[in-house]
Design a protein around this motif. Structure first.
Motif, short mmCIF file in Angstrom:
data_model
loop_
_atom_site.label_atom_id
_atom_site.label_comp_id
_atom_site.label_asym_id
_atom_site.label_seq_id
_atom_site.Cartn_x
_atom_site.Cartn_y
_atom_site.Cartn_z
N THR A 126 0.86 -1.18 0.00
CA THR A 126 0.00 0.00 0.00
C THR A 126 0.90 1.23 0.00
O THR A 126 2.06 1.16 0.40
CB THR A 126 -0.93 0.06 1.23
N ARG A 127 0.32 2.33 -0.48
CA ARG A 127 1.04 3.61 -0.48
C ARG A 127 0.22 4.63 0.29
O ARG A 127 -1.00 4.64 0.19
CB ARG A 127 1.24 4.12 -1.91
N ARG A 128 0.94 5.50 1.01
CA ARG A 128 0.28 6.58 1.73
C ARG A 128 1.17 7.81 1.69
O ARG A 128 2.37 7.71 1.45
CB ARG A 128 -0.05 6.17 3.16
N ALA A 129 0.57 8.95 1.93
CA ALA A 129 1.33 10.20 1.95
C ALA A 129 2.28 10.20 3.14
O ALA A 129 1.97 9.65 4.21
CB ALA A 129 0.38 11.39 2.04
N CYS A 130 3.41 10.81 2.96
CA CYS A 130 4.39 10.96 4.03
C CYS A 130 3.92 12.08 4.95
O CYS A 130 3.69 13.20 4.48
CB CYS A 130 5.77 11.27 3.44
N PRO A 131 3.76 11.80 6.25
CA PRO A 131 3.23 12.85 7.15
C PRO A 131 4.16 14.05 7.31
O PRO A 131 3.69 15.16 7.54
CB PRO A 131 3.06 12.12 8.48
N SER A 132 5.47 13.86 7.15
CA SER A 132 6.40 14.97 7.35
C SER A 132 6.71 15.73 6.07
O SER A 132 7.32 16.79 6.11
CB SER A 132 7.71 14.44 7.95
N ASP A 133 6.30 15.19 4.94
CA ASP A 133 6.60 15.83 3.65
C ASP A 133 5.49 15.47 2.68
O ASP A 133 5.46 14.36 2.15
CB ASP A 133 7.95 15.35 3.13
N ARG A 134 4.59 16.37 2.43
CA ARG A 134 3.42 16.08 1.58
C ARG A 134 3.79 15.64 0.17
O ARG A 134 3.00 15.00 -0.49
CB ARG A 134 2.52 17.32 1.51
N ARG A 135 4.99 16.00 -0.29
CA ARG A 135 5.40 15.60 -1.65
C ARG A 135 5.81 14.13 -1.70
O ARG A 135 5.76 13.51 -2.74
CB ARG A 135 6.56 16.47 -2.13
N GLY A 136 6.24 13.61 -0.58
CA GLY A 136 6.72 12.23 -0.54
C GLY A 136 5.62 11.24 -0.25
O GLY A 136 4.54 11.60 0.23
N SER A 137 5.88 9.98 -0.56
CA SER A 137 4.94 8.93 -0.20
C SER A 137 5.71 7.75 0.38
O SER A 137 6.91 7.59 0.16
CB SER A 137 4.08 8.51 -1.39
N ILE A 138 4.98 6.95 1.12
CA ILE A 138 5.56 5.79 1.80
C ILE A 138 4.91 4.53 1.25
O ILE A 138 3.69 4.46 1.12
CB ILE A 138 5.32 5.90 3.33
N ALA A 139 5.75 3.56 0.94
CA ALA A 139 5.26 2.24 0.52
C ALA A 139 5.34 1.32 1.73
O ALA A 139 6.33 1.33 2.47
CB ALA A 139 6.12 1.69 -0.61
N GLU A 140 4.29 0.54 1.93
CA GLU A 140 4.25 -0.37 3.07
C GLU A 140 3.85 -1.77 2.60
O GLU A 140 2.92 -1.94 1.82
CB GLU A 140 3.25 0.13 4.11
N LEU A 141 4.57 -2.75 3.10
CA LEU A 141 4.29 -4.15 2.79
C LEU A 141 3.05 -4.59 3.56
O LEU A 141 2.97 -4.40 4.77
CB LEU A 141 5.50 -5.01 3.18
N THR A 142 2.09 -5.16 2.88
CA THR A 142 0.88 -5.66 3.54
C THR A 142 1.15 -7.05 4.11
O THR A 142 2.14 -7.70 3.77
CB THR A 142 -0.30 -5.74 2.56
N SER A 143 0.22 -7.52 4.93
CA SER A 143 0.33 -8.88 5.46
C SER A 143 0.31 -9.90 4.32
O SER A 143 1.05 -10.88 4.33
CB SER A 143 -0.83 -9.18 6.43
N GLU A 144 -0.54 -9.64 3.32
CA GLU A 144 -0.61 -10.53 2.16
C GLU A 144 0.71 -10.51 1.39
O GLU A 144 1.21 -11.55 0.96
CB GLU A 144 -1.76 -10.13 1.23
N GLY A 145 1.30 -9.33 1.24
CA GLY A 145 2.59 -9.22 0.56
C GLY A 145 3.69 -9.95 1.31
O GLY A 145 4.54 -10.61 0.70
N PHE A 146 3.66 -9.86 2.63
CA PHE A 146 4.66 -10.56 3.43
C PHE A 146 4.48 -12.07 3.28
O PHE A 146 5.47 -12.81 3.17
CB PHE A 146 4.57 -10.15 4.91
#
Length: 163
Positions: free
Chosen positions: A88-108
């Motif tokens: 999943t991807r979400r906005a970076c809380p400290s920098d609105r221009r950046g985004s964070i990718a996160e591994l889901t449980s299914e991905g793991f």
């Protein structure tokens, strides 16, 4: 302009041997992962990088650097992994221009299922075919090549606006 230092016959042989080995090895790993886990080696590398990160999440720019990928190529790959439900991807809380990718449980879970076959392929076609001395030499050679290219790669990425 300086004169070209053409490769000798021996250097040409080493160069071609090296390129053939790297290409065949990478193609083999890609085929194995595609066959057994429905993913190319690049996607596997992304899942591994995320699985090893704190909270199984990384800024996209950090992930691109870890995976030796351009931001645009990484963004395309992460979009495909999102469609699979593995990231999943979400906005970076400290920098609105950046985004964070996160591994889901299914991905793991997908990564855990893919890892044994991948590790077996790496072991069989790299570690099992080389002696301890050859592995030590390969490690030294690989590090020397990487160090020699590090500054040039950073400079090229800066010119392209990738960092």
């Amino acid at each position: 302009m300086s004169e070209v230092r053409w490769l000798s016959e021996d250097e040409q042989r080493v160069w071609r041997s090296f390129m053939t080995a790297v290409t065949r090895f990478t193609e083999h790993l890609d085929r194995q992962l595609q066959r057994d886990s429905r993913m190319p080696v690049a996607y596997y590398e992304i899942l591994v990088a995320l699985s090893e990160a704190p909270g199984r999440a990384l800024r996209m720019s950090e992930l691109a650097a870890l995976c030796h990928s351009s931001r645009s190529r990484l963004s395309h790959a992460v979009a495909k992994l999102e469609k699979e439900g593995w990231v999943t991807r979400r906005a970076c809380p400290s920098d609105r221009r950046g985004s964070i990718a996160e591994l889901t449980s299914e991905g793991f879970a997908v990564l855990e299922a893919a890892a044994p076959g991948h590790v077996t392929a790496v072991r069989e076609h790299l570690f099992d075919v080389l002696s301890v001395e050859q592995l030590e030499a390969l490690d030294g050679i690989s590090r020397a090549i990487s160090v020699g290219l590090r500054a040039e790669c950073a400079s090229a990425k800066a010119e392209l606006g990738e960092f």
